[in-house]
Design an enzyme around this catalytic site. Structure first.
Site, PDB file in Angstrom:
ATOM      1  N   ILE A 256       0.826  -1.214   0.000  1.00 57.07           N
ATOM      2  CA  ILE A 256       0.000   0.000   0.000  1.00 57.07           C
ATOM      3  C   ILE A 256       0.866   1.272   0.000  1.00 57.07           C
ATOM      4  O   ILE A 256       0.421   2.336  -0.434  1.00 57.07           O
ATOM      5  CB  ILE A 256      -0.963  -0.023   1.213  1.00 57.07           C
ATOM      6  CG1 ILE A 256      -2.178   0.846   0.969  1.00 57.07           C
ATOM      7  CG2 ILE A 256      -0.264   0.363   2.493  1.00 57.07           C
ATOM      8  CD1 ILE A 256      -3.288   0.620   1.994  1.00 57.07           C
TER       9      ILE A 256
ATOM     10  N   HIS B  68       6.075 -11.780   5.953  1.00 60.23           N
ATOM     11  CA  HIS B  68       5.898 -11.278   4.589  1.00 60.23           C
ATOM     12  C   HIS B  68       7.249 -11.044   3.934  1.00 60.23           C
ATOM     13  O   HIS B  68       8.203 -10.639   4.594  1.00 60.23           O
ATOM     14  CB  HIS B  68       5.059 -10.002   4.546  1.00 60.23           C
ATOM     15  CG  HIS B  68       5.508  -8.936   5.490  1.00 60.23           C
ATOM     16  ND1 HIS B  68       5.257  -8.995   6.844  1.00 60.23           N
ATOM     17  CD2 HIS B  68       6.205  -7.796   5.291  1.00 60.23           C
ATOM     18  CE1 HIS B  68       5.768  -7.923   7.435  1.00 60.23           C
ATOM     19  NE2 HIS B  68       6.362  -7.186   6.522  1.00 60.23           N
TER      20      HIS B  68
ATOM     21  N   HIS C 239       8.985  -8.835   0.915  1.00 64.00           N
ATOM     22  CA  HIS C 239       8.822  -7.713  -0.011  1.00 64.00           C
ATOM     23  C   HIS C 239       9.586  -8.032  -1.299  1.00 64.00           C
ATOM     24  O   HIS C 239      10.753  -8.436  -1.231  1.00 64.00           O
ATOM     25  CB  HIS C 239       9.466  -6.436   0.550  1.00 64.00           C
ATOM     26  CG  HIS C 239       8.911  -5.934   1.840  1.00 64.00           C
ATOM     27  ND1 HIS C 239       8.094  -4.834   1.906  1.00 64.00           N
ATOM     28  CD2 HIS C 239       9.084  -6.350   3.115  1.00 64.00           C
ATOM     29  CE1 HIS C 239       7.796  -4.584   3.187  1.00 64.00           C
ATOM     30  NE2 HIS C 239       8.376  -5.493   3.936  1.00 64.00           N
TER      31      HIS C 239
HETATM   32  P1  AMP Z   1       7.400  -4.430   7.342  1.00 59.89           P
HETATM   33  O1  AMP Z   1       8.058  -3.159   7.808  1.00 59.89           O
HETATM   34  O2  AMP Z   1       8.384  -5.386   6.731  1.00 59.89           O
HETATM   35  O3  AMP Z   1       6.554  -5.079   8.412  1.00 59.89           O
HETATM   36  O4  AMP Z   1       6.449  -4.011   6.159  1.00 59.89           O
HETATM   37  C1  AMP Z   1       5.059  -3.930   6.251  1.00 59.89           C
HETATM   38  C2  AMP Z   1       4.562  -3.459   4.920  1.00 59.89           C
HETATM   39  O5  AMP Z   1       3.170  -3.680   4.851  1.00 59.89           O
HETATM   40  C3  AMP Z   1       4.806  -1.967   4.645  1.00 59.89           C
HETATM   41  O6  AMP Z   1       5.585  -1.835   3.470  1.00 59.89           O
HETATM   42  C4  AMP Z   1       3.395  -1.410   4.466  1.00 59.89           C
HETATM   43  O7  AMP Z   1       3.326  -0.418   3.480  1.00 59.89           O
HETATM   44  C5  AMP Z   1       2.614  -2.643   4.082  1.00 59.89           C
HETATM   45  N1  AMP Z   1       1.186  -2.623   4.383  1.00 59.89           N
HETATM   46  C6  AMP Z   1       0.602  -2.332   5.567  1.00 59.89           C
HETATM   47  N2  AMP Z   1      -0.742  -2.459   5.475  1.00 59.89           N
HETATM   48  C7  AMP Z   1      -1.007  -2.842   4.195  1.00 59.89           C
HETATM   49  C8  AMP Z   1      -2.194  -3.126   3.471  1.00 59.89           C
HETATM   50  N3  AMP Z   1      -3.413  -3.057   4.035  1.00 59.89           N
HETATM   51  N4  AMP Z   1      -2.089  -3.494   2.174  1.00 59.89           N
HETATM   52  C9  AMP Z   1      -0.875  -3.561   1.593  1.00 59.89           C
HETATM   53  N5  AMP Z   1       0.279  -3.316   2.222  1.00 59.89           N
HETATM   54  C10 AMP Z   1       0.230  -2.951   3.504  1.00 59.89           C
END
Ligand code: AMP
Length: 135
Positions: free
Chosen positions: A29, A97, A99
């Site tokens: 997002i 997750h 990336h």
């Molecule tokens: P991290 O810092 O590795 O936990 O990354 C979490 C990621 O999730 C960040 O890049 C956010 O932009 C992404 N994120 C959070 N909520 C959502 C959502 N509803 N849909 C898509 N991405 C999200």
């Protein structure tokens, strides 16, 4: 419940890229670059070390194919795969997750601060880690 569990439950919408029995991939997002994609297991593991072999294998099977698709769609050749575990390691969402972050021509993508430390007694450390591996 984490935000990604809500995405998996369909309570929060996402731009879905891929889904199978064990894995969901969707657009981040807040993308660091165009095509920034998240790949998550359906299993609600908080960090990678807690993920089952089955889910890990399912992600491993599809990850390179997803990378190829992101590269092709964004006409990019270079990319980073990032996987954070724990708040001090920049994990914001407590659901495993990966990336996939294209490194675009305009320089957008992942910025890395890579500060090395000195390695001491690598033979002992490697043997210790090897000894800690579960069979
Ligand atoms: P991290 O810092 O590795 O936990 O990354 C979490 C990621 O999730 C960040 O890049 C956010 O932009 C992404 N994120 C959070 N909520 C959502 C959502 N509803 N849909 C898509 N991405 C999200």
């Amino acid at each position: 419940m984490t935000i990604f569990q809500k995405v998996l439950n369909g309570e929060i919408p996402c731009h879905r890229v891929y889904e199978d029995e064990h894995v969901l991939a969707f657009l981040d997002i807040n993308p660091l670059s165009r095509g920034h994609t998240l790949v998550i297991p359906k299993e609600p593991a908080e960090t990678l070390d807690r993920l089952s072999d089955e889910s890990a294998a399912a992600i491993g099977r599809v990850l390179p194919r997803l990378c190829r698709a992101v590269l092709k769609a964004t006409e990019t050749r270079h990319f980073n795969v990032l996987q954070n575990n724990g708040a001090p390691a920049h994990q914001a969402v407590g659901h495993v997750h990966f990336h996939i972050i294209p490194k675009a021509e305009d320089g957008s993508g992942l910025g890395i601060g890579w500060k090395v430390t000195t390695m001491e007694n690598g033979a002992d450390l490697a043997a210790t880690i090897a000894g800690c591996l579960e069979r």
